[in-house]
Design a protein around this motif. Structure first.
Motif, PDB file in Angstrom:
ATOM      1  N   PHE B 136      42.098  29.229  52.759  1.00 30.11           N
ATOM      2  CA  PHE B 136      41.768  30.612  53.106  1.00 30.11           C
ATOM      3  C   PHE B 136      42.732  31.176  54.135  1.00 30.11           C
ATOM      4  N   LEU B 148      42.081  37.837  47.560  1.00 29.86           N
ATOM      5  CA  LEU B 148      41.326  36.851  48.322  1.00 29.86           C
ATOM      6  C   LEU B 148      39.882  36.793  47.818  1.00 29.86           C
ATOM      7  N   GLY B 149      39.308  37.955  47.544  1.00 28.20           N
ATOM      8  CA  GLY B 149      37.936  37.995  47.039  1.00 28.20           C
ATOM      9  C   GLY B 149      37.810  37.303  45.697  1.00 28.20           C
ATOM     10  N   ALA B 152      37.863  33.620  46.457  1.00 27.94           N
ATOM     11  CA  ALA B 152      36.636  33.206  47.148  1.00 27.94           C
ATOM     12  C   ALA B 152      35.479  33.107  46.152  1.00 27.94           C
ATOM     13  N   SER B 153      35.392  34.073  45.241  1.00 28.90           N
ATOM     14  CA  SER B 153      34.332  34.020  44.230  1.00 28.90           C
ATOM     15  C   SER B 153      34.518  32.826  43.312  1.00 28.90           C
ATOM     16  N   ALA B 155      35.799  30.012  44.170  1.00 26.26           N
ATOM     17  CA  ALA B 155      35.384  28.824  44.924  1.00 26.26           C
ATOM     18  C   ALA B 155      33.861  28.660  44.885  1.00 26.26           C
ATOM     19  N   ALA B 156      33.153  29.765  44.999  1.00 25.29           N
ATOM     20  CA  ALA B 156      31.689  29.687  44.925  1.00 25.29           C
ATOM     21  C   ALA B 156      31.243  29.255  43.528  1.00 25.29           C
TER      22      ALA B 156
END
Lengths: 344, 344
Positions: B136, B148-149, B152-153, B155-156
């Motif tokens: 990150f 980045l979003g 990040a999504s 990764a979730a």
């Protein structure tokens, strides 16, 4: 003393209550966001995360973010991004707790069974990862890349602190500087980044962001030192957590470092056999407490925590000079002193 | 067939080599960034991360990001943010591998001892967390919040996929749709986000970003299905990994789902005793391979992987129509077919 405010400290007894009251409305929004954003169509995720997060704790870390935002902006609507950041901070903290319990093989946290004891280590590792990723999604929504970078760096420092803690485990001759490095990483950095992020996202001045960064760092140091001191100060029934755990886990903390520094050969042999080699016998924990008492080690650790708390309060000086921010800054100063006044 | 490009596929045999050659210069930059950014003043971090990352693998995921960036921009200097994103993608992948090996209690990966076998589960959990956080930090440096979003999504979603995989473990009657959901989450979403992020950060059109998102997703599906099929197709010595591991771990994958669907009562009793209840006997893995062969289950799984690979190639249509991007797009299409042509 170079800080006049540390001398003219408020006379009120240290307490978290005024701060909790002032932050209550925004913390309600944080709690609602926590519940909404730990959801997933995989039922295990809200179940396991909910078990940990419902168990509570004082939510000190998201309180840092909310307090920072309130110092930066009196407009509740403008603080919405900070509510998301505060939730992200709690998720990062929760993720590290889930992973810590796996690493420590803990069965109890805050007096309840741990998630890994109930659902297994595999689930705790993965739900920790989920909360960590979800935290970054929330930070993206908050919409400020500099703030996101601050929290991402904090997350990396946390793991460095925990890895270094692992490296000094079983080393009773650890230097004080290494202990400071460990607790700054594993605890204080997140308090610090949480506090700074909250005010930074309101567009506050660099000086004000830096003041909150410093406040959070010093508070975090006080907080962890007290935690480490209380692990030797009390029995399990008094604390609602596992007193003596650090000793049993061969964790090296401030009280034992101070006691080691002043120890004679016989005492060093004791610390080496126990903390160093884990060759424990019945009565060792009581004996450890006895050696610590001989050197005043727990009280000296608590005095160091109080010193950090005073430094935290002093960092708030810029906010004490403004009538709009002084009441909240005073409550934050008292919260810092409270963190270093918790007793067994 | 609705995709003309799937019909007029290049005649060259499926291979990764042309793609590797075209991406070599940028992948050298990625590898240098990987080495620089896994560093820490905690020596265990570069040691453990280096053990995993030096073991290699094909670096398929960062190649997606680099390829996306090259489709979006011919200017090597302008691709610098994509080099950071590609490094972040490899770190996210490495973090999940470290945590997977803890969860699976694996001792071997790519023919070498795993990090958890060498350094312990605690270190693997924490260094995984470190790489995740460092990923990150790199994304922040790349400087695009939307990208980045997206990551990040992803990764979730990865952790959701892995948790769902845990939930279907030991359930031989798992539905095909649940398996698709698991592999989309645990594998395909990162390929997809990696490919889309690479082109998105160059400022490409939504249609081009979407084309690469789709390509990565379909390729990732093909990749994981092949991995699952080969776990039953080969012996350990052929594969350099642990053939039969999925069976021993009661993991439910496409071959066993297909075999279960066509199974008679005796076969279902076998799958229930083994995958369902882990009451294994000598010779069970050979018997499982025999039942799979009776129903052509491994070959049917491979055919489904090839279908996903064809869909991946078809998604590249927008880049096939432009002389500047057609050669790289052709290499990507061949790489997709290669992923579904790996043999035991």
């Amino acid at each position: 003393m170079t800080h006049p405010h540390a001398i003219h400290a408020p006379e009120a007894p240290p307490s978290l209550d005024p701060l909790v009251t002032m932050l209550a409305a925004d913390m309600d929004r944080v709690n609602a966001t926590i519940m909404a954003r730990m959801d997933s169509n995989i039922p295990l995720i809200p179940q396991l995360a909910g078990h940990l997060i419902a168990a509570g704790g004082k939510r000190m870390r998201p309180m840092m973010t909310v307090a920072g935002a309130m110092l930066g902006s009196a407009d509740a609507a403008a603080r919405e991004p900070a509510i998301k950041l505060a939730t992200a901070v709690e998720f990062i903290h929760s993720a590290t707790l889930l992973h810590d319990d796996v690493i420590d093989e803990s069965d109890l946290r805050r007096g309840r069974e741990t998630a890994n004891a109930l659902w297994g280590n595999d689930a705790s590792v993965l739900v920790g990862d989920f909360l960590f990723a979800r935290a970054f999604e929330l930070m993206v929504e908050a919409g400020n890349l500099a703030v996101l970078g601050r929290l991402a760096s904090a997350a990396a420092r946390i793991t460095e602190g925990e890895i270094k803690q692992m490296a000094i485990t079983g080393q009773p001759d650890t230097a004080l500087a290494d202990y400071h490095d460990v607790i700054e990483g594993k605890t204080a950095v997140l308090f610090s980044a949480a506090a700074a992020a909250g005010i930074e996202i309101t567009g506050a001045s660099t000086a004000h962001v830096e003041a909150m960064r410093c406040y959070g760092m010093k508070l975090g140091m006080a907080f962890q030192i007290m935690d480490d001191a209380l692990d030797y100060a009390a029995s399990a029934s008094d604390m609602g957590k596992n007193a003596g755990d650090d000793f049993a886990d061969q964790k090296i903390t401030l009280p034992t470092i101070l006691a080691w520094q002043d120890a004679d050969a016989e005492e060093r042999a004791f610390w080496t056999r126990t903390l160093g080699e884990a060759r424990f016998r019945d009565g060792d924990f009581a004996m450890a407490q006895g050696y610590l008492a001989q050197h005043d080690a727990v009280d000296r650790a608590i005095a160091m925590a109080r010193n950090f708390a005073d430094e935290a309060a002093a960092a708030l000086t810029p906010f004490m000079q403004d009538g709009d921010t002084a009441p909240l800054a005073t409550a934050l100063a008292n919260a810092a002193r409270f963190a270093a006044a918790r007793s067994s």
